[in-house]
Design a protein around this motif. Sequence first.
Motif, PDB file in Angstrom:
ATOM      1  N   GLY A   1     -37.123  49.266  18.180  1.00  0.00           N
ATOM      2  CA  GLY A   1     -35.715  48.627  18.852  1.00  0.00           C
ATOM      3  C   GLY A   1     -34.547  48.903  17.874  1.00  0.00           C
ATOM      4  N   MET A   2     -34.702  48.416  16.751  1.00  0.00           N
ATOM      5  CA  MET A   2     -33.815  48.618  15.452  1.00  0.00           C
ATOM      6  C   MET A   2     -33.295  49.965  15.448  1.00  0.00           C
ATOM      7  N   LEU A   3     -34.154  51.194  15.673  1.00  0.00           N
ATOM      8  CA  LEU A   3     -33.623  52.489  15.802  1.00  0.00           C
ATOM      9  C   LEU A   3     -32.611  52.658  17.006  1.00  0.00           C
ATOM     10  N   ALA A   4     -33.046  51.919  17.838  1.00  0.00           N
ATOM     11  CA  ALA A   4     -32.515  52.283  19.192  1.00  0.00           C
ATOM     12  C   ALA A   4     -31.015  51.421  19.354  1.00  0.00           C
ATOM     13  N   LEU A   5     -31.034  50.432  18.638  1.00  0.00           N
ATOM     14  CA  LEU A   5     -30.032  49.388  18.250  1.00  0.00           C
ATOM     15  C   LEU A   5     -28.796  50.248  17.302  1.00  0.00           C
ATOM     16  N   TYR A   6     -29.406  50.911  16.212  1.00  0.00           N
ATOM     17  CA  TYR A   6     -28.331  51.433  15.534  1.00  0.00           C
ATOM     18  C   TYR A   6     -27.754  52.793  16.188  1.00  0.00           C
ATOM     19  N   ARG A   7     -28.580  53.472  16.965  1.00  0.00           N
ATOM     20  CA  ARG A   7     -28.263  54.716  17.743  1.00  0.00           C
ATOM     21  C   ARG A   7     -27.299  54.449  18.843  1.00  0.00           C
ATOM     22  N   SER A   8     -27.247  53.212  19.210  1.00  0.00           N
ATOM     23  CA  SER A   8     -26.489  52.717  20.460  1.00  0.00           C
ATOM     24  C   SER A   8     -24.991  52.417  19.887  1.00  0.00           C
TER      25      SER A   8
ATOM     26  N   ALA B   1     -21.920  54.359  21.359  1.00  0.00           N
ATOM     27  CA  ALA B   1     -21.058  53.683  22.039  1.00  0.00           C
ATOM     28  C   ALA B   1     -21.784  53.345  23.536  1.00  0.00           C
ATOM     29  N   ASP B   2     -23.001  53.129  23.653  1.00  0.00           N
ATOM     30  CA  ASP B   2     -23.760  52.938  24.712  1.00  0.00           C
ATOM     31  C   ASP B   2     -24.367  51.345  24.754  1.00  0.00           C
ATOM     32  N   ASP B   3     -23.492  50.700  25.656  1.00  0.00           N
ATOM     33  CA  ASP B   3     -23.764  49.298  25.736  1.00  0.00           C
ATOM     34  C   ASP B   3     -25.105  49.005  26.291  1.00  0.00           C
ATOM     35  N   ALA B   4     -25.468  49.949  27.391  1.00  0.00           N
ATOM     36  CA  ALA B   4     -26.694  49.723  28.232  1.00  0.00           C
ATOM     37  C   ALA B   4     -27.870  49.801  27.353  1.00  0.00           C
ATOM     38  N   ALA B   5     -27.856  50.844  26.062  1.00  0.00           N
ATOM     39  CA  ALA B   5     -28.951  51.035  25.430  1.00  0.00           C
ATOM     40  C   ALA B   5     -28.864  50.022  24.353  1.00  0.00           C
ATOM     41  N   PHE B   6     -27.753  49.552  23.802  1.00  0.00           N
ATOM     42  CA  PHE B   6     -27.755  48.251  22.911  1.00  0.00           C
ATOM     43  C   PHE B   6     -28.224  47.085  23.684  1.00  0.00           C
TER      44      PHE B   6
ATOM     45  N   ALA C   1     -30.763  47.191  26.095  1.00  0.00           N
ATOM     46  CA  ALA C   1     -32.290  47.349  26.150  1.00  0.00           C
ATOM     47  C   ALA C   1     -32.839  47.210  24.695  1.00  0.00           C
ATOM     48  N   ALA C   2     -32.055  47.568  23.617  1.00  0.00           N
ATOM     49  CA  ALA C   2     -32.520  47.469  22.348  1.00  0.00           C
ATOM     50  C   ALA C   2     -33.134  45.915  22.103  1.00  0.00           C
ATOM     51  N   LEU C   3     -32.088  45.172  22.305  1.00  0.00           N
ATOM     52  CA  LEU C   3     -31.956  43.719  22.022  1.00  0.00           C
ATOM     53  C   LEU C   3     -33.121  42.963  22.872  1.00  0.00           C
ATOM     54  N   ARG C   4     -33.371  43.546  24.052  1.00  0.00           N
ATOM     55  CA  ARG C   4     -34.470  43.192  24.847  1.00  0.00           C
ATOM     56  C   ARG C   4     -35.913  43.352  24.399  1.00  0.00           C
ATOM     57  N   GLN C   5     -35.844  44.870  24.200  1.00  0.00           N
ATOM     58  CA  GLN C   5     -37.169  45.260  23.495  1.00  0.00           C
ATOM     59  C   GLN C   5     -37.504  44.305  22.234  1.00  0.00           C
ATOM     60  N   MET C   6     -36.698  43.982  21.290  1.00  0.00           N
ATOM     61  CA  MET C   6     -37.044  43.318  20.221  1.00  0.00           C
ATOM     62  C   MET C   6     -37.034  41.728  20.365  1.00  0.00           C
ATOM     63  N   GLY C   7     -36.870  41.223  21.900  1.00  0.00           N
ATOM     64  CA  GLY C   7     -36.977  39.775  22.235  1.00  0.00           C
ATOM     65  C   GLY C   7     -35.838  39.217  21.523  1.00  0.00           C
ATOM     66  N   MET C   8     -34.668  39.688  21.233  1.00  0.00           N
ATOM     67  CA  MET C   8     -33.482  39.303  20.865  1.00  0.00           C
ATOM     68  C   MET C   8     -32.740  38.801  22.102  1.00  0.00           C
ATOM     69  N   LEU C   9     -32.465  39.441  23.206  1.00  0.00           N
ATOM     70  CA  LEU C   9     -31.762  38.900  24.303  1.00  0.00           C
ATOM     71  C   LEU C   9     -32.654  38.826  25.295  1.00  0.00           C
ATOM     72  N   ARG C  10     -32.734  37.279  25.593  1.00  0.00           N
ATOM     73  CA  ARG C  10     -33.807  36.848  26.437  1.00  0.00           C
ATOM     74  C   ARG C  10     -33.287  36.606  27.884  1.00  0.00           C
ATOM     75  N   PRO C  11     -34.183  36.740  28.825  1.00  0.00           N
ATOM     76  CA  PRO C  11     -33.844  36.969  30.306  1.00  0.00           C
ATOM     77  C   PRO C  11     -33.430  35.625  30.991  1.00  0.00           C
ATOM     78  N   GLU C  12     -33.610  34.681  29.940  1.00  0.00           N
ATOM     79  CA  GLU C  12     -33.088  33.255  30.651  1.00  0.00           C
ATOM     80  C   GLU C  12     -31.796  32.870  30.209  1.00  0.00           C
ATOM     81  N   LEU C  13     -31.150  33.594  29.242  1.00  0.00           N
ATOM     82  CA  LEU C  13     -29.643  33.434  28.814  1.00  0.00           C
ATOM     83  C   LEU C  13     -28.639  33.670  29.942  1.00  0.00           C
ATOM     84  N   ASP C  14     -27.756  32.801  30.010  1.00  0.00           N
ATOM     85  CA  ASP C  14     -26.774  33.223  31.242  1.00  0.00           C
ATOM     86  C   ASP C  14     -25.615  34.069  30.718  1.00  0.00           C
TER      87      ASP C  14
END
Length: 253
Positions: free
Chosen positions: A139-146, A150-155, A157-170
Amino acid sequence: MKLPGFIPAELRELASFVPASGWDAVEWRPLLAAMRAMSLQLVTGRGVSTLSRVTGEAAGKGITLVRDLDQGVPLAEVSTSRQRKQLGNALLAFYFGQWLVDDGLFLDLRPSRFAAEGNALLYQPNGLWIQLRPEFRSGMLALYRSFYNADDAAFEAALRQMGMLRPELDDAASEELKGLLRTHFGMDQRAQHFRIEEFRESFDDLFRFFVAHDYKLHSDFVFVGFYLITLYLALEALGEPLDTRAICSRALG
């Protein structure tokens, strides 16, 4: 927060960067288990030689892993801006390159672990190393590559993979977190100055968010924070602005 007595000074120094309230957002059991193992590694040197061989093969040009720094010049004594910049470029490339190593990464990049030999950087690793969970490291590799793509969707996705961007956040909270993480990792700049106080402020802001949103972070996130702290300390000592975007792209592309 009072750390157990077995935690050595090297880890206590890094743990002091976590704001007092921030420990409420951390899963204690895996963190303490990892700190205990790391404390033993510092005393015994367990795994350092093996990981040094693997990491040395992946380190690339500009940096050599050594057992001691007797033949080098301390970073504080490097006099020319050109040499400091070359050393900074090598150090930052090493930081990124370690994310490609499956076997683990050395966390301690403090200035005292380095010396200069001409334009080459010498690194003396120690027992502050860890093997992160595969999904977190990838996930960190994907984060840095994003960042450099300049790939916001990949950014995201990487945060979700690492559990940083949780689905319950508005949406508002998600955007706030993404902004905080972009600032924290700060790797989308072409002339970045590394200042530890600015990093500490971003660390504080992130932990305030995590506490406010009832996060319980795995120890991997804390150790990545420690890794970044030591990186900032070393690059601040060199004092040169670096093209982090280009260095990241070359190291991970």
